[in-house]
Design an enzyme around this catalytic site. Structure first.
Site, short mmCIF file in Angstrom:
data_model
loop_
_atom_site.label_atom_id
_atom_site.label_comp_id
_atom_site.label_asym_id
_atom_site.label_seq_id
_atom_site.Cartn_x
_atom_site.Cartn_y
_atom_site.Cartn_z
N GLY A 12 0.84 -1.20 0.00
CA GLY A 12 0.00 0.00 0.00
C GLY A 12 0.87 1.24 0.00
O GLY A 12 1.50 1.56 1.01
N VAL A 15 0.09 7.97 0.45
CA VAL A 15 1.05 8.87 1.12
C VAL A 15 1.61 8.25 2.40
O VAL A 15 2.83 8.23 2.61
CB VAL A 15 0.39 10.22 1.42
CG1 VAL A 15 1.36 11.11 2.21
CG2 VAL A 15 -0.02 10.91 0.14
N GLY A 17 1.73 5.05 3.38
CA GLY A 17 2.55 3.88 3.08
C GLY A 17 3.87 4.24 2.46
O GLY A 17 4.93 3.69 2.81
N SER A 131 0.82 6.73 14.86
CA SER A 131 0.35 8.10 15.01
C SER A 131 1.40 9.10 14.53
O SER A 131 2.60 8.83 14.56
CB SER A 131 0.02 8.39 16.48
OG SER A 131 -0.46 9.71 16.62
N GLY A 133 0.57 11.17 11.62
CA GLY A 133 0.21 11.61 10.28
C GLY A 133 1.31 11.37 9.27
O GLY A 133 2.22 10.55 9.47
N LYS A 185 -4.41 3.02 20.28
CA LYS A 185 -4.39 4.07 19.27
C LYS A 185 -5.76 4.75 19.18
O LYS A 185 -5.85 5.98 19.01
CB LYS A 185 -4.01 3.48 17.91
CG LYS A 185 -4.09 4.46 16.72
CD LYS A 185 -3.19 5.67 16.91
CE LYS A 185 -2.95 6.45 15.62
NZ LYS A 185 -4.15 6.93 14.95
N HIS A 188 -5.99 7.08 22.06
CA HIS A 188 -5.14 8.22 21.72
C HIS A 188 -5.92 9.22 20.87
O HIS A 188 -5.92 10.43 21.12
CB HIS A 188 -3.90 7.73 20.96
CG HIS A 188 -3.15 8.79 20.21
ND1 HIS A 188 -3.59 9.31 19.00
CD2 HIS A 188 -1.98 9.44 20.48
CE1 HIS A 188 -2.75 10.22 18.58
NE2 HIS A 188 -1.75 10.32 19.46
N ASN A 189 -6.61 8.72 19.86
CA ASN A 189 -7.35 9.61 18.97
C ASN A 189 -8.53 10.26 19.68
O ASN A 189 -8.87 11.41 19.41
CB ASN A 189 -7.83 8.84 17.74
CG ASN A 189 -6.72 8.56 16.76
OD1 ASN A 189 -5.54 8.54 17.13
ND2 ASN A 189 -7.05 8.32 15.51
N GLU A 192 -7.17 13.04 21.56
CA GLU A 192 -6.86 14.07 20.56
C GLU A 192 -8.10 14.92 20.26
O GLU A 192 -8.02 16.15 20.18
CB GLU A 192 -6.34 13.40 19.30
CG GLU A 192 -6.02 14.32 18.14
CD GLU A 192 -5.66 13.52 16.90
OE1 GLU A 192 -6.24 13.78 15.84
OE2 GLU A 192 -4.80 12.61 17.01
N TYR A 193 -9.25 14.27 20.08
CA TYR A 193 -10.49 15.01 19.85
C TYR A 193 -10.76 15.99 20.98
O TYR A 193 -11.09 17.16 20.76
CB TYR A 193 -11.67 14.04 19.74
CG TYR A 193 -11.96 13.48 18.37
CD1 TYR A 193 -13.19 13.71 17.76
CD2 TYR A 193 -11.04 12.70 17.69
CE1 TYR A 193 -13.49 13.19 16.51
CE2 TYR A 193 -11.32 12.17 16.44
CZ TYR A 193 -12.55 12.42 15.85
OH TYR A 193 -12.83 11.90 14.61
N ARG A 290 -18.23 18.35 17.12
CA ARG A 290 -17.98 18.26 15.68
C ARG A 290 -19.28 17.92 14.95
O ARG A 290 -19.56 18.47 13.88
CB ARG A 290 -16.91 17.21 15.38
CG ARG A 290 -15.54 17.56 15.89
CD ARG A 290 -14.48 16.71 15.21
NE ARG A 290 -13.18 16.83 15.86
CZ ARG A 290 -12.06 16.29 15.39
NH1 ARG A 290 -12.09 15.57 14.27
NH2 ARG A 290 -10.91 16.44 16.03
N HIS A 454 -35.94 -3.42 38.82
CA HIS A 454 -34.52 -3.68 38.57
C HIS A 454 -33.74 -3.91 39.86
O HIS A 454 -32.55 -4.24 39.81
CB HIS A 454 -33.90 -2.50 37.79
CG HIS A 454 -34.40 -2.41 36.39
ND1 HIS A 454 -34.08 -3.34 35.43
CD2 HIS A 454 -35.21 -1.49 35.78
CE1 HIS A 454 -34.65 -2.99 34.28
NE2 HIS A 454 -35.35 -1.89 34.47
#
Length: 482
Positions: A12, A15, A17, A131, A133, A185, A188-189, A192-193, A290, A454
């Site tokens: 692959g 960019v 890869g 991670s 980019g 990961k 992690h993201n 990041e948000y 978002r 319950h």
């Protein structure tokens, strides 16, 4: 003449890869075989980077033949069916003991499924979160590999050779078995948000309440980046806010449409946390912010709704800026604390031996959330490996305590002024909920028992109970109810 064999291959060549292949080839001791479904990309990469010494292949059979045993291949293709197709093709040409690494942003449950299926062939499957980019892939990412200990023996030295380095240590560690790497990961993201949304809210307050221009706010963020908030995201925020649009002469931030995109990992974090029963409210609000931004029709329809707000007047701008900084720092601590809570819960659920301090270490460089205070997280888990919540560690508890007056002023002021601060507010609410002596969940349990039998537990004796809400409101044990 025998063709030289590669110790690592990349499948692959988009960019990410291509950049990862170039990174691998640039490190001493690595020879890289490359393969892409379209040979045109392979040829282009070789033509543009002859110095890399790539071994080009045009079929999976050639690719396998170009790799020394145990063969090791990193897949860098789009998550989903494309990944499954490449795995299927590689298992046809690989042998037991070989290693297939998925370096894409796969959902960790897919990785668990794939690892189980591939393991039956005797081939090792590794899900590795990567991670940083495009730049990280080329210059040194933070890498979070899962998989077997056997695979790590071969893969570890290769990944250490290309990982980012922080304080002399490569930002890679064996996270755990099967889906552990992709799970970490994903978290992690999610952090990041939250981090990005918190920074955006701080910017909004500085501009709308403080009356500062983007250029002035850029200077403030640059200054913040020299202290405890030092991080990649703070650094790039200053750069974004400095930028002037060449066409209009306006600050670039003012000509960018205010609708934020998302690729799914933030939502995955929230969905997984719900499944695990872990509150990640700051991360969730960042994801929802978002989503809200990307509903133009609803926002347009609501624009004329009454605000009922009060004007927020700032008499001491420097003090206000400091309040926002402290609120940002405290909320950031909550985001990381919630993220590590999710990691702990995931490790327990899936039987992963994840070392929290090691995770903080490998996030210190090469990734989007790299920040100065990650060292403090490592220290906190080193001091107490069984730490029940990161925010309760002495360093972070003291930091939040020092920020509380500012945090409360910012959140209450924003609410009165009608300025949305979902991550600031939800993070403060989470903190208050965590430290509360008693929560109104007792009433919720009473409601649940009323309409659904319950049951509930009592504070004064063992067992579970149910009230017969009709008639004389008799309480019986749950066992007697059946």
């Amino acid at each position: 003449m025998t063709q030289p064999q590669a110790n690592i291959g990349v499948v692959g060549l988009a960019v990410m890869g291509s950049n990862l292949a170039r990174n691998l080839a640039s490190r001493e001791g690595n020879t890289v075989a490359i393969f892409n479904r379209s040979y045109e990309k392979t040829a282009t990469l070789i033509e543009q980077h002859p110095e890399a010494g790539f071994i080009a292949t045009s079929t999976y059979e050639e690719f396998a033949a170009a790799l020394q045993k145990p063969r090791t291949a990193i897949i860098m293709v789009q998550a989903g069916r494309g990944t499954d197709a490449v795995i299927d093709a590689l298992t046809q040409v690989f042998e037991p003991g070989d290693i297939i690494v998925d370096g894409g942003n796969a959902l960790f449950t897919d990785t668990i499924r794939r690892e189980k299926a591939v393991r039956e062939t005797g081939i090792n499957f590794v899900g590795a979160g990567i991670s940083g980019g495009e730049e990280g892939a080329l210059k040194g990412p933070s890498i979070m590999p899962g998989g077997s200990a056997e695979a790590w023996q071969t893969l570890g030295p290769i990944l250490r050779s290309i990982a980012a380095v922080a304080e002399g240590e490569p930002c890679v560690t064996h996270v755990g078995t099967d889906g552990a790497g992709h799970f970490v990961k994903m978290i992690h993201n999610g952090i990041e948000y939250a981090d990005m949304q918190l920074i955006a809210e701080a910017y909004d307050l500085l501009r709308r309440v403080g009356g500062l221009t983007p250029a002035e706010i850029a200077e403030i963020f640059a200054e913040w980046n020299t202290g405890e908030l030092e991080s990649y995201l703070i650094e790039i925020t200053a750069e974004v806010l400095k930028q002037v649009d060449a066409t209009t002469g306006k600050p670039l931030v003012d000509v960018i449409l205010d609708q934020a995109g998302a690729k799914g990992t933030g939502a995955w974090t929230v969905q997984s946390a719900l499944d695990l029963g872990v509150p990640v409210s700051g991360i969730a609000e960042a994801v929802f912010a978002r989503s809200l931004s990307s509903k133009p029709a609803q926002r347009a329809a609501a624009r004329t709704l009454p605000a009922g707000s009060q004007e927020w007047t700032v008499d001491d701008r420097a003090a206000f800026v400091e309040d926002v900084r402290r609120a940002l720092y405290a909320s950031k601590i909550i985001a990381y604390s919630q993220g590590f809570d999710a990691i702990v819960a995931g490790a327990e659920q899936y039987d992963w031996d994840i070392k929290k301090g090691e995770i903080a270490k490998i996030w210190r460089a090469g990734c989007i959330i790299r920040a100065q205070f990650l060292n403090r997280i490592t220290e906190a888990y080193a001091a107490d490996p069984e730490l029940v919540a990161l925010v309760t560690a002495p360093y972070f508890a003291d930091a939040v305590a020092g920020a509380l007056p500012s945090w409360r002023r910012v959140v209450s002021g924003a609410a009165l002024a009608g300025i949305p601060t979902p991550t600031f507010a939800s993070s403060l609410s989470y903190y208050d909920g965590l430290r509360a002596d008693r929560l109104p969940a007792a009433l919720v349990q009473g409601q649940r028992d009323f309409f659904g039998a319950h049951t509930y537990r009592r504070i004064d004796r063992e067992g579970t109970f149910h009230t017969l809400w009709s008639g004389d409101r008799t309480e019986i044990s749950a066992a007697d109810a059946h």
